[in-house]
Design a protein around this motif. Structure first.
Motif, PDB file in Angstrom:
ATOM      1  N   VAL A 208       1.052   7.724  -1.008  1.00 22.05           N
ATOM      2  CA  VAL A 208       2.297   7.604  -1.770  1.00 22.05           C
ATOM      3  C   VAL A 208       1.997   7.127  -3.178  1.00 22.05           C
ATOM      4  O   VAL A 208       2.602   7.592  -4.157  1.00 22.05           O
ATOM      5  CB  VAL A 208       3.269   6.651  -1.056  1.00 22.05           C
ATOM      6  CG1 VAL A 208       4.556   6.476  -1.862  1.00 22.05           C
ATOM      7  CG2 VAL A 208       3.580   7.174   0.343  1.00 22.05           C
ATOM      8  N   TYR A 233      10.544   4.654   7.163  1.00 24.28           N
ATOM      9  CA  TYR A 233      10.829   5.260   5.862  1.00 24.28           C
ATOM     10  C   TYR A 233      10.171   6.640   5.784  1.00 24.28           C
ATOM     11  O   TYR A 233       9.144   6.899   6.437  1.00 24.28           O
ATOM     12  CB  TYR A 233      10.306   4.367   4.727  1.00 24.28           C
ATOM     13  CG  TYR A 233      10.993   3.026   4.636  1.00 24.28           C
ATOM     14  CD1 TYR A 233      12.121   2.858   3.853  1.00 24.28           C
ATOM     15  CD2 TYR A 233      10.486   1.925   5.347  1.00 24.28           C
ATOM     16  CE1 TYR A 233      12.742   1.619   3.769  1.00 24.28           C
ATOM     17  CE2 TYR A 233      11.106   0.689   5.272  1.00 24.28           C
ATOM     18  CZ  TYR A 233      12.247   0.551   4.485  1.00 24.28           C
ATOM     19  OH  TYR A 233      12.865  -0.676   4.410  1.00 24.28           O
ATOM     20  N   MET A 235       8.913   9.103   2.671  1.00 25.89           N
ATOM     21  CA  MET A 235       8.684   9.148   1.225  1.00 25.89           C
ATOM     22  C   MET A 235       7.813  10.353   0.883  1.00 25.89           C
ATOM     23  O   MET A 235       7.208  10.994   1.758  1.00 25.89           O
ATOM     24  CB  MET A 235       7.988   7.870   0.737  1.00 25.89           C
ATOM     25  CG  MET A 235       8.816   6.623   0.835  1.00 25.89           C
ATOM     26  SD  MET A 235       7.943   5.198   0.102  1.00 25.89           S
ATOM     27  CE  MET A 235       9.157   3.913   0.324  1.00 25.89           C
ATOM     28  N   LEU A 239       7.287   9.744  -5.974  1.00 22.42           N
ATOM     29  CA  LEU A 239       8.169   8.611  -6.260  1.00 22.42           C
ATOM     30  C   LEU A 239       7.501   7.661  -7.257  1.00 22.42           C
ATOM     31  O   LEU A 239       6.295   7.431  -7.224  1.00 22.42           O
ATOM     32  CB  LEU A 239       8.495   7.862  -4.968  1.00 22.42           C
ATOM     33  CG  LEU A 239       9.376   8.612  -3.951  1.00 22.42           C
ATOM     34  CD1 LEU A 239       9.538   7.766  -2.695  1.00 22.42           C
ATOM     35  CD2 LEU A 239      10.732   8.944  -4.548  1.00 22.42           C
ATOM     36  N   ILE A 244      10.402   3.339  -5.399  1.00 18.25           N
ATOM     37  CA  ILE A 244       9.864   2.752  -4.174  1.00 18.25           C
ATOM     38  C   ILE A 244      10.453   1.359  -3.958  1.00 18.25           C
ATOM     39  O   ILE A 244      10.836   0.992  -2.836  1.00 18.25           O
ATOM     40  CB  ILE A 244       8.318   2.690  -4.243  1.00 18.25           C
ATOM     41  CG1 ILE A 244       7.735   4.102  -4.278  1.00 18.25           C
ATOM     42  CG2 ILE A 244       7.753   1.911  -3.061  1.00 18.25           C
ATOM     43  CD1 ILE A 244       6.232   4.132  -4.498  1.00 18.25           C
TER      44      ILE A 244
END
Length: 470
Positions: A208, A233, A235, A239, A244
């Motif tokens: 991430v 979560y 993701m 991001l 975040i």
């Protein structure tokens, strides 16, 4: 008294020459000469002899006038006149000249080839018309002027009809590509007791973020390190740090959502749009990210219907995660199914979704499941119209005939085997029926107007049920 007429004086004219002449040829002429007392005022007309010619197919031979001069002239003989008559000069008769035709052979020539008679038919030259468009002096007819535009219009009309039919028959996916972004997605869970450092390291491992220390510094500088929320979560790597931080620290505003069985992903997306005001396609993107994160072949059919409580701010992601986790828990209950020896979990979930789309009555699901497995065992088409309705995204109107007759991945009337994905979100009862079908010999079933189901062993029995209940 009349004067006595004098008798005419008779004269004799000797036309023979004193010199003996050569015997004349047969080609001579005789003339009658009458001498009178009165002198002839008219001058005698000279005799013109026509030149003879010989003609053949190959050449023409003409007799020259020089040879004619070499022949001695034969004087005509005079015949003595009788008493009281006139002297008659006689010349030998001319031979009858025969004219040789072109077909007759020439006796003076040696024939080296056979003379064939001429044909009576006249050979006419073949007329070759000029190519179209090169003629001069012609005026184009009105029919020809309108022919090309008419043909062009007809072809365009045919292409338009063909395009409409093909576009209508084309597979209509529930996940429109314009609303879904194909991006790497990550699903993770923050357990109770995890610190901001461990969360930062986890996000770095999952891809991430690239720098866990930079993310931890952002948490500390913005006073977010101590208020990270636990939970699951979903993701993606695009991001930013503020996004975040907002996702992990937002105060939960919980909302309860009920997803009935037979809801498709598109139906759930429309539900969130109307209920929570989400943008269209938000849940479709969340379901796509979920399938990418967990390596699923498809998302439709992996989400279990039921009631879920989720955070309103991230309801799409939370709902997709909650439905998937609920399905995993339901599958854990049925791992003892003998069907797992023949079929994969993914295939059984496809069957569960078809059962759910065929009926909402839990008491009918296991028998319908038995019909599906009997047909799969015999390698017969399933004949479930719900798969075609899913393809057309039309669950209300009658299915068009051309859609049922066209072989597509979701047309189980023409295709043997399962469709490529599930067709809706199954309920726990449908999952149970797929893993544990009833043991029946049936191959056919139908619902009457009261939603009652009628099974049949053979097609003839099925046709009788159609006559009786429809």
């Amino acid at each position: 008294m009349a004067e006595k007429q004098k008798e005419p004086t008779q004269l004799s004219l000797d036309l023979e020459e004193t010199k003996t002449a050569a015997p004349s040829k047969a080609n001579t002429s005789s003339y009658k000469v009458v001498l009178k007392d009165e002198p002839d005022t008219k001058a005698p007309r000279p005799v013109v002899r026509k030149k003879t010619s010989v003609t053949t197919r190959s050449m023409t031979v003409k007799i020259s006038s020089s040879k004619k001069a070499e022949e001695p002239a034969q004087k005509p003989k005079a015949t003595p006149a009788k008493q009281g008559g006139t002297a008659v000069v006689r010349r030998p008769k001319a031979a009858v000249q025969t004219i040789r035709t072109a077909e007759q052979p020439n006796p003076h020539l040696v024939q080296t080839h056979v003379i064939r008679p001429k044909s009576n038919t006249v050979a006419r030259p073949k007329v070759q018309p000029p190519p179209i468009g090169k003629r001069k002096g012609y005026r184009t007819s009105k029919a020809a002027m309108f022919l090309i535009p008419l043909l062009a219009a007809t072809l365009l009309f045919c292409f338009a009809i063909l395009w409409w039919v093909l576009s209508d028959q084309q597979e209509q996916r529930v996940e429109p590509s314009s609303l879904i972004e194909d991006r790497p997605a990550i699903a993770f869970t923050i357990e109770r007791g995890m610190t901001a450092r461990s969360v930062s390291l986890l996000l770095e491992q999952l891809g991430v973020v690239e720098d866990a220390q930079a993310l931890l510094s952002y948490f500390v500088e913005n006073n977010l390190a101590t208020i990270l929320k636990t939970g699951s979560y979903l993701m993606h790597s695009a991001l930013s740090f503020p996004e975040i931080g907002t996702m992990l620290t937002a105060e939960p505003q919980m909302v309860q959502l009920t997803i009935p069985g037979a809801f498709t992903l598109k139906t759930i997306d429309d539900y969130l749009v109307n209920r929570l005001g989400f943008a269209e396609g938000t849940f479709l993107q969340s379901a796509h990210d979920l399938a990418t994160a967990y390596g699923l072949g498809f998302a439709e059919g992996w989400l279990l219907g039921g009631t879920y409580t989720v955070n309103r701010q991230r309801a799409a992601n939370d709902l997709a995660l909650a439905m998937y986790e609920a399905m995993l828990n339901e599958i854990q209950k049925h791992l003892s199914s003998p069907q797992l020896e023949v079929y994969s979990i993914q295939e059984l979930l496809i069957i569960a979704s078809m059962i759910q789309a065929e009926t909402q009555e839990a008491g009918q699901m296991q028998e319908i499941s038995s019909v599906i497995f009997n047909r799969l065992k015999n390698e017969e088409p399933l004949g479930i119209d719900a798969t075609t309705r899913y393809e057309l995204d039309d669950w209300v109107n009658p299915i068009p005939t051309h859609a049922l007759e066209t072989k597509t991945p979701y047309n189980t009337r023409r295709k043997v085997g399962l469709p490529p994905s599930g067709i809706c979100s199954p309920s726990p009862e449908a999952v149970h029926a797929a893993f544990f079908p009833a043991d029946t010999p049936y191959f056919y079933y139908l619902h009457d107007e009261n939603k009652q189901i009628h099974f049949a062993l053979t097609y003839e029995q099925h046709k009788e049920n159609i006559k009786q209940y429809r």
